[in-house]
Design a protein around this motif. Sequence first.
Motif, PDB file in Angstrom:
ATOM      1  N   TYR A 189      -4.119  -8.282  11.552  1.00 12.45           N
ATOM      2  CA  TYR A 189      -3.974  -8.155  10.035  1.00 12.45           C
ATOM      3  C   TYR A 189      -4.204  -6.556   9.893  1.00 12.45           C
ATOM      4  O   TYR A 189      -5.623  -6.473  10.110  1.00 12.45           O
ATOM      5  CB  TYR A 189      -4.080  -9.163   9.040  1.00 12.45           C
ATOM      6  CG  TYR A 189      -3.338 -10.441   9.592  1.00 12.45           C
ATOM      7  CD1 TYR A 189      -2.090 -10.619   8.773  1.00 12.45           C
ATOM      8  CD2 TYR A 189      -3.707 -11.561  10.233  1.00 12.45           C
ATOM      9  CE1 TYR A 189      -1.339 -11.613   9.022  1.00 12.45           C
ATOM     10  CE2 TYR A 189      -2.835 -12.689  10.385  1.00 12.45           C
ATOM     11  CZ  TYR A 189      -1.679 -12.693   9.798  1.00 12.45           C
ATOM     12  OH  TYR A 189      -0.854 -13.730   9.968  1.00 12.45           O
ATOM     13  N   GLU A 190      -3.612  -5.853   9.286  1.00 14.47           N
ATOM     14  CA  GLU A 190      -4.045  -4.697   8.719  1.00 14.47           C
ATOM     15  C   GLU A 190      -3.733  -4.493   7.239  1.00 14.47           C
ATOM     16  O   GLU A 190      -2.629  -4.782   6.766  1.00 14.47           O
ATOM     17  CB  GLU A 190      -3.096  -3.642   9.612  1.00 14.47           C
ATOM     18  CG  GLU A 190      -3.420  -2.224   9.696  1.00 14.47           C
ATOM     19  CD  GLU A 190      -2.684  -1.098  10.346  1.00 14.47           C
ATOM     20  OE1 GLU A 190      -2.673  -0.060   9.690  1.00 14.47           O
ATOM     21  OE2 GLU A 190      -1.779  -1.527  10.908  1.00 14.47           O
ATOM     22  N   SER A 239       0.373  -8.603  -2.444  1.00 15.71           N
ATOM     23  CA  SER A 239       1.264  -7.215  -2.833  1.00 15.71           C
ATOM     24  C   SER A 239       2.114  -7.620  -4.165  1.00 15.71           C
ATOM     25  O   SER A 239       2.755  -6.645  -4.841  1.00 15.71           O
ATOM     26  CB  SER A 239       2.235  -7.355  -1.735  1.00 15.71           C
ATOM     27  OG  SER A 239       2.866  -8.348  -1.721  1.00 15.71           O
ATOM     28  N   THR A 262      -2.661  -2.295   4.728  1.00 19.38           N
ATOM     29  CA  THR A 262      -2.039  -1.104   4.662  1.00 19.38           C
ATOM     30  C   THR A 262      -2.099  -0.346   3.221  1.00 19.38           C
ATOM     31  O   THR A 262      -2.453  -1.040   2.336  1.00 19.38           O
ATOM     32  CB  THR A 262      -0.534  -1.059   5.314  1.00 19.38           C
ATOM     33  OG1 THR A 262       0.023  -2.070   4.133  1.00 19.38           O
ATOM     34  CG2 THR A 262      -0.416  -1.575   6.670  1.00 19.38           C
ATOM     35  N   LYS A 263      -1.778   0.842   2.972  1.00 20.61           N
ATOM     36  CA  LYS A 263      -1.408   1.487   1.754  1.00 20.61           C
ATOM     37  C   LYS A 263      -0.572   0.672   0.825  1.00 20.61           C
ATOM     38  O   LYS A 263      -0.662   0.614  -0.314  1.00 20.61           O
ATOM     39  CB  LYS A 263      -1.006   2.839   1.964  1.00 20.61           C
ATOM     40  CG  LYS A 263      -1.288   4.010   1.283  1.00 20.61           C
ATOM     41  CD  LYS A 263      -2.229   4.908   1.600  1.00 20.61           C
ATOM     42  CE  LYS A 263      -2.295   6.133   0.664  1.00 20.61           C
ATOM     43  NZ  LYS A 263      -3.745   6.129   0.106  1.00 20.61           N
ATOM     44  N   LYS A 264       0.400   0.032   1.497  1.00 14.96           N
ATOM     45  CA  LYS A 264       1.370  -0.900   0.655  1.00 14.96           C
ATOM     46  C   LYS A 264       0.695  -1.986  -0.040  1.00 14.96           C
ATOM     47  O   LYS A 264       1.058  -2.464  -1.258  1.00 14.96           O
ATOM     48  CB  LYS A 264       2.614  -1.410   1.697  1.00 14.96           C
ATOM     49  CG  LYS A 264       3.607  -1.773   1.110  1.00 14.96           C
ATOM     50  CD  LYS A 264       4.616  -2.429   2.040  1.00 14.96           C
ATOM     51  CE  LYS A 264       4.280  -3.778   2.557  1.00 14.96           C
ATOM     52  NZ  LYS A 264       5.191  -4.552   3.276  1.00 14.96           N
ATOM     53  N   GLU A 306      -2.356  -1.743  -1.284  1.00 11.16           N
ATOM     54  CA  GLU A 306      -3.586  -1.361  -2.095  1.00 11.16           C
ATOM     55  C   GLU A 306      -3.130  -1.468  -3.698  1.00 11.16           C
ATOM     56  O   GLU A 306      -2.020  -1.413  -3.837  1.00 11.16           O
ATOM     57  CB  GLU A 306      -3.663   0.393  -2.059  1.00 11.16           C
ATOM     58  CG  GLU A 306      -4.464   0.688  -0.619  1.00 11.16           C
ATOM     59  CD  GLU A 306      -4.730   2.302  -0.493  1.00 11.16           C
ATOM     60  OE1 GLU A 306      -4.249   2.901  -1.280  1.00 11.16           O
ATOM     61  OE2 GLU A 306      -5.198   2.411   0.454  1.00 11.16           O
ATOM     62  N   ARG A 341      -9.798  -5.318   2.385  1.00 15.65           N
ATOM     63  CA  ARG A 341     -10.074  -4.806   3.817  1.00 15.65           C
ATOM     64  C   ARG A 341     -11.032  -5.657   4.479  1.00 15.65           C
ATOM     65  O   ARG A 341     -10.888  -6.021   5.594  1.00 15.65           O
ATOM     66  CB  ARG A 341     -10.515  -3.467   3.625  1.00 15.65           C
ATOM     67  CG  ARG A 341      -9.392  -2.384   3.654  1.00 15.65           C
ATOM     68  CD  ARG A 341     -10.104  -0.912   3.717  1.00 15.65           C
ATOM     69  NE  ARG A 341      -9.029   0.014   3.398  1.00 15.65           N
ATOM     70  CZ  ARG A 341      -8.845   0.248   2.118  1.00 15.65           C
ATOM     71  NH1 ARG A 341      -9.927   0.018   1.162  1.00 15.65           N
ATOM     72  NH2 ARG A 341      -7.813   1.217   1.613  1.00 15.65           N
TER      73      ARG A 341
END
Length: 133
Positions: A4-5, A120, A7-9, A11, A22
């Motif tokens: 799992y990463e 998200s 991502t900017k999406k 934030e 994170r």
Amino acid sequence: MSRYEFTKKLETGSAVIDKEHRELFQAVNKLLDACSEGKGRASMDETIKFLNNYVEQHFSHEEQLQKQSGYPDLAAHRAFHEKYKQTLKEITSRISESGPTITELGNLNRHISVLISHISTEDKKLGAFLNQA
């Protein structure tokens, strides 16, 4: 096994919450690595304990920020957190007892997807609220 990463999406606009998210992703990846590398039960149990504690700590911190800022959706957010923690404990407990079966790893991955969806949508709303407060 996929990792799992963060991502900017994902934030939220809150540096504190994003940092904790994170670290949460790192804890999940560490558990998945331990499972896929066939690490011993002691190593896996330590990682499981860390993950559950970190989720508890992070959710508590988020709720504190919500309370301090007068966030209107605190009750619903807290209800999600409580249910999420309970299900995570159940899944990780089964992984600890029976080992990382395909079924339980599937359950864990689905549960992480629920968290990503929560971040998200709900956590982004929270971040926006905190930034205007």
